[in-house]
Design a protein around this motif. Structure first.
Motif, PDB file in Angstrom:
ATOM      1  N   ASN A   1       0.845  -1.193   0.000  1.00  0.00           N
ATOM      2  CA  ASN A   1       0.000   0.000   0.000  1.00  0.00           C
ATOM      3  C   ASN A   1       0.879   1.242   0.000  1.00  0.00           C
ATOM      4  O   ASN A   1       1.862   1.316   0.756  1.00  0.00           O
ATOM      5  CB  ASN A   1      -0.903   0.030   1.235  1.00  0.00           C
ATOM      6  N   ASP A   2       0.534   2.202  -0.845  1.00  0.00           N
ATOM      7  CA  ASP A   2       1.211   3.498  -0.885  1.00  0.00           C
ATOM      8  C   ASP A   2       0.248   4.570  -0.410  1.00  0.00           C
ATOM      9  O   ASP A   2      -0.929   4.565  -0.795  1.00  0.00           O
ATOM     10  CB  ASP A   2       1.655   3.850  -2.308  1.00  0.00           C
ATOM     11  N   PHE A   3       0.739   5.500   0.421  1.00  0.00           N
ATOM     12  CA  PHE A   3      -0.084   6.585   0.929  1.00  0.00           C
ATOM     13  C   PHE A   3       0.645   7.907   0.700  1.00  0.00           C
ATOM     14  O   PHE A   3       1.844   8.014   0.941  1.00  0.00           O
ATOM     15  CB  PHE A   3      -0.353   6.431   2.425  1.00  0.00           C
ATOM     16  N   THR A   4      -0.094   8.900   0.242  1.00  0.00           N
ATOM     17  CA  THR A   4       0.420  10.259   0.104  1.00  0.00           C
ATOM     18  C   THR A   4      -0.560  11.199   0.773  1.00  0.00           C
ATOM     19  O   THR A   4      -1.758  11.180   0.483  1.00  0.00           O
ATOM     20  CB  THR A   4       0.589  10.649  -1.375  1.00  0.00           C
ATOM     21  N   SER A   5      -0.067  12.031   1.697  1.00  0.00           N
ATOM     22  CA  SER A   5      -0.947  12.917   2.452  1.00  0.00           C
ATOM     23  C   SER A   5      -0.122  14.038   3.056  1.00  0.00           C
ATOM     24  O   SER A   5       1.113  13.996   3.054  1.00  0.00           O
ATOM     25  CB  SER A   5      -1.665  12.128   3.554  1.00  0.00           C
ATOM     26  N   GLN A   6      -0.802  15.038   3.586  1.00  0.00           N
ATOM     27  CA  GLN A   6      -0.087  16.085   4.301  1.00  0.00           C
ATOM     28  C   GLN A   6       0.488  15.564   5.609  1.00  0.00           C
ATOM     29  O   GLN A   6       1.551  15.988   6.046  1.00  0.00           O
ATOM     30  CB  GLN A   6      -1.025  17.273   4.581  1.00  0.00           C
TER      31      GLN A   6
ATOM     32  N   PRO B   1      -2.938   8.360  -8.418  1.00  0.00           N
ATOM     33  CA  PRO B   1      -3.957   7.716  -9.222  1.00  0.00           C
ATOM     34  C   PRO B   1      -4.865   8.743  -9.880  1.00  0.00           C
ATOM     35  O   PRO B   1      -5.064   9.836  -9.336  1.00  0.00           O
ATOM     36  CB  PRO B   1      -4.728   6.875  -8.199  1.00  0.00           C
ATOM     37  N   PRO B   2      -5.424   8.435 -11.055  1.00  0.00           N
ATOM     38  CA  PRO B   2      -6.323   9.371 -11.733  1.00  0.00           C
ATOM     39  C   PRO B   2      -7.436   9.839 -10.813  1.00  0.00           C
ATOM     40  O   PRO B   2      -8.122   9.038 -10.178  1.00  0.00           O
ATOM     41  CB  PRO B   2      -6.855   8.541 -12.902  1.00  0.00           C
ATOM     42  N   GLY B   3      -7.624  11.140 -10.746  1.00  0.00           N
ATOM     43  CA  GLY B   3      -8.695  11.709  -9.929  1.00  0.00           C
ATOM     44  C   GLY B   3      -8.446  11.603  -8.441  1.00  0.00           C
ATOM     45  O   GLY B   3      -9.296  11.940  -7.639  1.00  0.00           O
ATOM     46  N   GLY B   4      -7.249  11.137  -8.032  1.00  0.00           N
ATOM     47  CA  GLY B   4      -6.926  11.038  -6.619  1.00  0.00           C
ATOM     48  C   GLY B   4      -7.548   9.852  -5.932  1.00  0.00           C
ATOM     49  O   GLY B   4      -7.432   9.693  -4.733  1.00  0.00           O
ATOM     50  N   ALA B   5      -8.231   8.970  -6.651  1.00  0.00           N
ATOM     51  CA  ALA B   5      -8.879   7.815  -6.024  1.00  0.00           C
ATOM     52  C   ALA B   5      -7.909   6.666  -5.924  1.00  0.00           C
ATOM     53  O   ALA B   5      -7.040   6.493  -6.769  1.00  0.00           O
ATOM     54  CB  ALA B   5     -10.104   7.407  -6.840  1.00  0.00           C
ATOM     55  N   ALA B   6      -8.072   5.830  -4.889  1.00  0.00           N
ATOM     56  CA  ALA B   6      -7.228   4.644  -4.748  1.00  0.00           C
ATOM     57  C   ALA B   6      -7.591   3.663  -5.834  1.00  0.00           C
ATOM     58  O   ALA B   6      -8.734   3.526  -6.244  1.00  0.00           O
ATOM     59  CB  ALA B   6      -7.433   4.032  -3.363  1.00  0.00           C
ATOM     60  N   GLN B   7      -6.576   2.950  -6.349  1.00  0.00           N
ATOM     61  CA  GLN B   7      -6.842   1.963  -7.389  1.00  0.00           C
ATOM     62  C   GLN B   7      -6.188   0.658  -6.998  1.00  0.00           C
ATOM     63  O   GLN B   7      -5.140   0.635  -6.385  1.00  0.00           O
ATOM     64  CB  GLN B   7      -6.321   2.449  -8.738  1.00  0.00           C
ATOM     65  N   ALA B   8      -6.767  -0.458  -7.395  1.00  0.00           N
ATOM     66  CA  ALA B   8      -6.246  -1.786  -7.070  1.00  0.00           C
ATOM     67  C   ALA B   8      -5.698  -2.431  -8.315  1.00  0.00           C
ATOM     68  O   ALA B   8      -6.302  -2.381  -9.379  1.00  0.00           O
ATOM     69  CB  ALA B   8      -7.356  -2.658  -6.485  1.00  0.00           C
ATOM     70  N   ALA B   9      -4.511  -3.041  -8.188  1.00  0.00           N
ATOM     71  CA  ALA B   9      -3.913  -3.756  -9.307  1.00  0.00           C
ATOM     72  C   ALA B   9      -4.606  -5.098  -9.463  1.00  0.00           C
ATOM     73  O   ALA B   9      -5.007  -5.729  -8.497  1.00  0.00           O
ATOM     74  CB  ALA B   9      -2.426  -3.950  -9.066  1.00  0.00           C
ATOM     75  N   ARG B  10      -4.761  -5.544 -10.698  1.00  0.00           N
ATOM     76  CA  ARG B  10      -5.362  -6.837 -10.937  1.00  0.00           C
ATOM     77  C   ARG B  10      -4.379  -7.942 -10.589  1.00  0.00           C
ATOM     78  O   ARG B  10      -3.190  -7.783 -10.753  1.00  0.00           O
ATOM     79  CB  ARG B  10      -5.766  -6.968 -12.414  1.00  0.00           C
ATOM     80  N   PRO B  11      -4.886  -9.124 -10.139  1.00  0.00           N
ATOM     81  CA  PRO B  11      -3.976 -10.220  -9.806  1.00  0.00           C
ATOM     82  C   PRO B  11      -3.332 -10.765 -11.075  1.00  0.00           C
ATOM     83  O   PRO B  11      -3.827 -10.561 -12.153  1.00  0.00           O
ATOM     84  CB  PRO B  11      -4.895 -11.249  -9.144  1.00  0.00           C
TER      85      PRO B  11
ATOM     86  N   ALA C   1      -7.034  19.350   1.197  1.00  0.00           N
ATOM     87  CA  ALA C   1      -6.190  18.370   0.523  1.00  0.00           C
ATOM     88  C   ALA C   1      -6.719  16.958   0.736  1.00  0.00           C
ATOM     89  O   ALA C   1      -7.310  16.647   1.769  1.00  0.00           O
ATOM     90  CB  ALA C   1      -4.745  18.472   1.023  1.00  0.00           C
ATOM     91  N   LEU C   2      -6.496  16.088  -0.263  1.00  0.00           N
ATOM     92  CA  LEU C   2      -6.974  14.714  -0.207  1.00  0.00           C
ATOM     93  C   LEU C   2      -5.854  13.751   0.165  1.00  0.00           C
ATOM     94  O   LEU C   2      -4.672  14.073   0.027  1.00  0.00           O
ATOM     95  CB  LEU C   2      -7.552  14.313  -1.569  1.00  0.00           C
ATOM     96  N   VAL C   3      -6.256  12.590   0.641  1.00  0.00           N
ATOM     97  CA  VAL C   3      -5.321  11.487   0.854  1.00  0.00           C
ATOM     98  C   VAL C   3      -5.316  10.646  -0.425  1.00  0.00           C
ATOM     99  O   VAL C   3      -6.368  10.228  -0.901  1.00  0.00           O
ATOM    100  CB  VAL C   3      -5.739  10.622   2.052  1.00  0.00           C
ATOM    101  N   HIS C   4      -4.140  10.409  -0.989  1.00  0.00           N
ATOM    102  CA  HIS C   4      -4.004   9.602  -2.197  1.00  0.00           C
ATOM    103  C   HIS C   4      -3.396   8.252  -1.834  1.00  0.00           C
ATOM    104  O   HIS C   4      -2.557   8.168  -0.924  1.00  0.00           O
ATOM    105  CB  HIS C   4      -3.109  10.297  -3.223  1.00  0.00           C
ATOM    106  N   GLY C   5      -3.798   7.207  -2.531  1.00  0.00           N
ATOM    107  CA  GLY C   5      -3.258   5.893  -2.222  1.00  0.00           C
ATOM    108  C   GLY C   5      -3.310   4.936  -3.381  1.00  0.00           C
ATOM    109  O   GLY C   5      -4.024   5.141  -4.367  1.00  0.00           O
ATOM    110  N   ILE C   6      -2.528   3.883  -3.284  1.00  0.00           N
ATOM    111  CA  ILE C   6      -2.532   2.770  -4.230  1.00  0.00           C
ATOM    112  C   ILE C   6      -2.598   1.483  -3.421  1.00  0.00           C
ATOM    113  O   ILE C   6      -1.811   1.287  -2.494  1.00  0.00           O
ATOM    114  CB  ILE C   6      -1.280   2.755  -5.127  1.00  0.00           C
TER     115      ILE C   6
END
Length: 255
Positions: A189-194, A245-255, A215-220
């Motif tokens: 998991n990756d997190f980007t935030s203030q 991630p596009p639009g700042g939303a968290a996205q999940a990688a496919r298996p 500001a938003l919290v961004h993640g993968i």
């Protein structure tokens, strides 16, 4: 017996009383043997001792309530074990160095059982001869937690990397708080935030914006299905551009 400070012999009577007490207890000798046995960037030494700070330095300026050490290589106590501290310079003020604030500047490296900190400057607070907090500042300050057995839930922990404008380690809470342009990853998991707070024992993350900020919290979120291994994102250089991630939303990688 004389101490050699910046190439000049100085009688022990002229040195700070607490430094003399440490020397009489064999603290400086013990620190030298501990640090000589540990390679650069190694884990903190595990041998216990009962002094505020044991050190090697290439230069020393001492007064009744002021101490400056040049090219310091030191060992200090925390509630969780020893900490290995290195910097170009360290400075402390006060009449009781066991309850004092130390400012380390220049190429600061701090190795502990819990992990590692790297920064341009670090403020270390000592209380009752123990390090109780570390506040690191840098461009950026960097944090690394190595895998450890016996983590929460009985599972082995993951390697965690993070960087921020400033990082504070609270020993009592066993928490690391990243402030300003903060990024943290465990490879899954990756997190980007203030602001990001990471609890080392529970391996839990709390990410939010500064009060009043929009500001938003961004993640993968990476592949965490049973039988698969998370990608090795934690091994990359922590100074890479933050993932967005596009639009700042968290996205999940496919298996």
């Amino acid at each position: 017996m004389y101490w050699y400070v910046e190439g000049r012999p100085i009688a022990p009577g002229r040195l700070r009383a607490s430094v003399l007490a440490a020397a009489a207890a064999g603290c400086i000798v013990a620190a030298a043997s501990l640090l000589a046995a540990a390679p650069a960037r190694s884990a903190a030494p595990s041998t216990p001792f009962n002094e505020s700070l044991c050190y090697n330095a290439t230069g020393l300026q001492a007064a009744r309530d002021h101490l400056v050490l040049i090219n310091i290589d030191a060992v200090g106590n925390t509630a969780n074990g020893p900490a290995h501290l290195r910097a170009d310079r360290a400075e402390a003020t006060g009449t009781d160095f066991g309850n004092s604030r130390w400012v380390f500047t220049g190429h600061v490296h701090i190795d502990m059982k819990e992990g590692r900190l790297q920064a341009a400057t670090a403020t270390v607070q000592l209380q009752d001869k123990h390090i109780v907090s570390i506040m690191a500042d840098g461009l950026p300050a960097q944090f690394e937690r190595l895998p450890q057995n016996g983590a929460a839930g009985g599972a082995a922990s993951l390697t965690v990397h993070g960087h921020a404008d400033a990082i504070t380690y609270n020993v009592g809470k066993n928490e690391v708080q990243l402030n300003g342009d903060s990024w943290l990853t465990d490879g899954c998991n990756d997190f980007t935030s203030q602001r990001i707070t990471y609890n080392l024992a529970a391996q839990s993350v709390l990410a939010n914006a500064e009060p009043g900020s929009s500001a938003l919290v961004h993640g993968i979120i990476r592949n965490t299905h049973p039988g698969t291994t998370c990608t090795a994102a934690a091994a990359r250089d922590t100074q890479d551009t933050h993932p967005q991630p596009p639009g700042g939303a968290a996205q999940a990688a496919r298996p």
